[in-house]
Design an enzyme around this catalytic site. Structure first.
Site, PDB file in Angstrom:
ATOM      1  CG  ASP A  53     -12.514  -8.382 -21.923  1.00  0.00           C
ATOM      2  OD1 ASP A  53     -11.861  -9.443 -21.834  1.00  0.00           O
ATOM      3  OD2 ASP A  53     -13.340  -8.155 -22.831  1.00  0.00           O
TER       4      ASP A  53
ATOM      5  CG  HIS B 203      -2.205   0.803   0.979  1.00  0.00           C
ATOM      6  ND1 HIS B 203      -2.243   1.923   0.161  1.00  0.00           N
ATOM      7  CD2 HIS B 203      -3.465   0.655   1.461  1.00  0.00           C
ATOM      8  CE1 HIS B 203      -3.469   2.424   0.162  1.00  0.00           C
ATOM      9  NE2 HIS B 203      -4.221   1.674   0.921  1.00  0.00           N
TER      10      HIS B 203
END
Length: 459
Positions: A404, A176
């Site tokens: 995708d 992070h």
């Protein structure tokens, strides 16, 4: 992309998972002998030792065979990952903290690489991607470990797991301190774009912006943030806080508020609130509703301390200088409200009270958020240890269901690293209808109460 020896830690010792191999994937332009160094800003340092962020993205392919997975899916994912890393070189590097440096930095040198695990699972794909609660620990084998030590910390690691004749999933674990949710999802979009189109160039809106000089903040803020971490660990160790152990009865559940549900809740707030200035955005409505239900599921003691936190993308807030949306790194500010009393939210007006508070928290955000970080740090230090603190991860703006890679959009996306009580995730609905998916991880008994409250309030 050189295979490396599999260690016992990589295998997770989970009977439902079989490790096929672990490879190192290098950026496609790794021939360069020059190293890249990127400093961590105070926005990054806020997350320096925070436990890694883990996400798993499921793709449903009922005709996927081992042969197709190994000969088409895995090679395409690897080669496009290599290409995308050439645009995002810091992700292939490590965080290091030199003895003479006042703060850590990201360094990427020749032959640096990311870990890429290929695995097969016999877990129930339909259960993990369905609408019923399931054990939270079922997701843990599907996300890779992130190597870190006192001296060095990897930035990101990947795992692709086959569910024969059901589909596959991509697990991503990120540090992070290097990447916030916006940066991570922008990288994933870049990877998906290159994989689907078999290209090596990226559109303008996916090219990362690295200039750290656009980040302005109060004096000595780096030292003030590091002082907080120093109070936890007085060394310069870069070891991350570990994932907390969770009980076997902790379960995951994804609740969806449809666009119609949200409109119904918006109308309720309009009717019952006396304030004409109430901000009735999808986020305010969703978080207010979920927050109220979570407080209700935690018990009926009105005097127990509670609170909330949600992250705000500062790229959209700061305009002097303007910050590109593709800024690479952390650029989030946390809106926090603690301590509050549970009784404020347990009555019939609880939802309205929550909406008023959260609406005010959003309205208070402005371009000066960076200068408010010292005050924010003081707020965290005052938080009651035993409070029910509800924290939001994710965003409906990330567009996670647009990832995708060439085999269709995700069937399900889950943020694995919300296992701690009080942490929730949000994302846009898969069907793009304007709804919101909210992820929870709670003990089964508390989850049952929560599910009843969530559904009761939208009847």
């Amino acid at each position: 992309m050189v295979p490396e020896k599999i260690s016992i830690s990589h295998q997770k010792m989970n009977p439902s998972l079989k490790i096929i191999h672990v490879a190192r994937v290098t950026p496609s332009n790794s021939d360069s002998s020059e190293s890249l160094t990127l400093p961590l800003t105070f926005f990054d340092l806020l997350w320096l030792k925070h436990k890694a962020v883990e996400r798993v993205i499921f793709y449903k392919l009922t005709d996927v065979t081992r042969s197709f997975f190994n000969s088409v899916i895995v090679p395409n994912l690897k080669s496009s990952l290599s290409s995308s890393l050439s645009h995002y070189l810091p992700l292939a590097g490590h965080i290091i903290w030199e003895p003479h440096d006042p703060k850590p930095k990201i360094v990427c040198t020749q032959n640096d690489a990311v870990s890429f695990t290929v695995a097969e699972s016999n877990s129930n794909f339909s259960l993990l991607t369905g609408k019923e609660p399931f054990s939270s620990t079922e997701l843990h084998p599907l996300v890779p470990e992130l190597q870190n030590s006192d001296e060095s910390a990897a930035v990101v690691s990947f795992q692709v797991t086959l569910f024969p004749n059901q589909g596959f999933c991509i697990g991503v674990t990120t540090h992070h301190a290097v990447s916030d949710g916006k940066t991570t999802t922008t990288f994933l979009k870049s990877w998906a774009h290159l994989c689907k189109h078999q290209d090596s160039s990226l559109p303008e809106d996916l090219i990362p912006f690295y200039d750290r000089t656009v980040i302005k903040g109060p004096p000595e803020i780096d030292a003030k943030v590091l002082k907080i971490w120093h109070s936890i660990d007085k060394s310069k160790s870069l070891k991350l806080l570990p994932r907390p152990e969770i009980d076997s009865d902790v379960v995951r559940y994804t609740f969806e508020l449809t666009r119609e549900n949200i409109e119904k809740l918006r109308d309720k707030l309009k009717r019952e609130s006396s304030s004409s200035s109430l901000r009735l955005s999808t986020f305010v409505i969703t978080f207010s509703y979920v927050f109220t239900c979570l407080i209700g599921s935690g018990g009926d003691d009105p005097n127990r301390p509670v609170g909330y936190r949600f992250a705000v993308d500062c790229r959209r807030l700061i305009d002097d200088p303007p910050i590109p949306l593709t800024y690479f790194g952390n650029f989030v500010y946390s809106a926090v409200k603690i301590p509050l009393m549970a009784g404020m939210f347990l009555g019939e007006q609880g939802f309205v009270v929550a909406a008023r508070l959260i609406s005010d928290s959003v309205e208070e955000l402005d371009s000066n958020v960076a200068w408010k970080i010292p005050e924010l740090l003081e707020t965290y230090e005052k938080a009651p240890v035993d409070s029910q603190f509800v924290s939001v991860a994710g965003s409906t703006r990330f567009g996670i269901y647009g990832l995708d890679f060439g085999w269709g959009k995700p069937f399900k996306s889950l943020l694995v690293s919300i296992d701690q009580r009080g942490k929730i995730s949000i994302a846009e609905s898969r069907d793009g209808s304007g709804g919101v998916e909210i992820g929870f991880s709670l003990k089964k008994q508390e989850m049952n109460v929560l599910i009843d409250l969530l559904h009761k309030g939208i009847k």
